[in-house]
Scaffold this motif. Sequence first.
Motif, PDB file in Angstrom:
ATOM      1  N   UNK A  56      43.147  39.291  41.277  1.00 38.12           N
ATOM      2  CA  UNK A  56      43.175  40.721  40.957  1.00 38.12           C
ATOM      3  C   UNK A  56      43.757  41.030  39.587  1.00 38.12           C
ATOM      4  N   UNK A  57      44.295  40.044  38.909  1.00 37.22           N
ATOM      5  CA  UNK A  57      45.066  40.304  37.685  1.00 37.22           C
ATOM      6  C   UNK A  57      44.176  40.392  36.452  1.00 37.22           C
ATOM      7  N   UNK A  79      48.596  48.282  46.159  1.00 37.25           N
ATOM      8  CA  UNK A  79      47.664  47.182  45.923  1.00 37.25           C
ATOM      9  C   UNK A  79      48.452  45.940  45.515  1.00 37.25           C
ATOM     10  N   UNK A  80      48.335  44.865  46.299  1.00 39.46           N
ATOM     11  CA  UNK A  80      48.964  43.594  45.933  1.00 39.46           C
ATOM     12  C   UNK A  80      48.100  42.914  44.870  1.00 39.46           C
ATOM     13  N   UNK A  81      48.746  42.468  43.794  1.00 44.24           N
ATOM     14  CA  UNK A  81      48.039  41.805  42.700  1.00 44.24           C
ATOM     15  C   UNK A  81      48.315  40.307  42.766  1.00 44.24           C
ATOM     16  N   UNK A 105      52.393  43.163  35.945  1.00 44.59           N
ATOM     17  CA  UNK A 105      51.942  44.048  37.023  1.00 44.59           C
ATOM     18  C   UNK A 105      52.215  45.503  36.683  1.00 44.59           C
ATOM     19  N   UNK A 106      53.394  45.782  36.143  1.00 47.41           N
ATOM     20  CA  UNK A 106      53.742  47.158  35.785  1.00 47.41           C
ATOM     21  C   UNK A 106      52.873  47.673  34.630  1.00 47.41           C
ATOM     22  N   UNK A 139      53.458  43.093  42.869  1.00 48.40           N
ATOM     23  CA  UNK A 139      53.222  41.707  42.452  1.00 48.40           C
ATOM     24  C   UNK A 139      53.286  40.751  43.632  1.00 48.40           C
ATOM     25  N   UNK A 140      52.276  39.920  43.754  1.00 41.69           N
ATOM     26  CA  UNK A 140      52.240  38.879  44.786  1.00 41.69           C
ATOM     27  C   UNK A 140      53.471  37.991  44.659  1.00 41.69           C
TER      28      UNK A 140
END
Length: 252
Positions: free
Chosen positions: A177-178, A170-172, A232-233, A203-204
């Motif tokens: 999305x964050x 999943x790209x954030x 992201x992590x 991560x985007x």
Amino acid sequence: MKLSNRQQIGYVRKLETMGMVDGPGIRTIAFLSGCPLRCLFCHNPDMWKTDEKDKTTVDELVNKLKRYKPYYGETGGVTFCGGEPLNQPDFLYEAMKACKEEGIHTVLDTSGFGRPDKFDDILSVTDLILYDIKGLEDKKYRDMTGVPIETTHIFLEKAQEKNVTIWIRIVIVPGYHDNYEYMDDLAEYIAPLNNIERIELLPYHTMGVNKYDDINMEYPLDGVPAMNHDITMEMQEYLIQEVEKIRNTNIN
């Protein structure tokens, strides 16, 4: 299973060797050109269309892929990505089937958008899916990708029926999305699924922005910064924990 049709024609933009992140082990990545999606965060707009220069046959492709078999070992193999590889269903099926005939492990990196009548055949020669979740609700999914979400749900249902192992990706994107509400929604979506071996948040990044200048197009997410890796992590760890929590609750 009939032998693969190695004269099937398709379009492959490039091969990358010694890949270590798009599936298990050491892999060759085959980039199939052409994609019906227009994701706002796409960093490969040059892959949207096929080009006659990309034209090849399954036989020509597999002969190149076989050269790297000594590096694959017990866990490596070939990953088919794009573009959207399901955009070339017949070529993809024949190429993956030919890989299986050669004893090469196959990975399909996909958003799940393609022709549903071809899904069963393709999944029958797929060892692992890297499944890209781009959204959960149809309107937001359409806004993000330009296509309806229903088809990717059909793909996922077929993958479940076939018991194919899946890595969720999943790209954030910051501002999209964050947030942890989205993580909670993702957890509810992922928890009931079978054969989920890994969940990854990506991560985007903005490394593909210059490609839009090259094709004289305005970048859809102009001004959106790259997503922070550490955050992201943290969200990934939270998501994985929530999925396990839901599963344990349902078991008990």
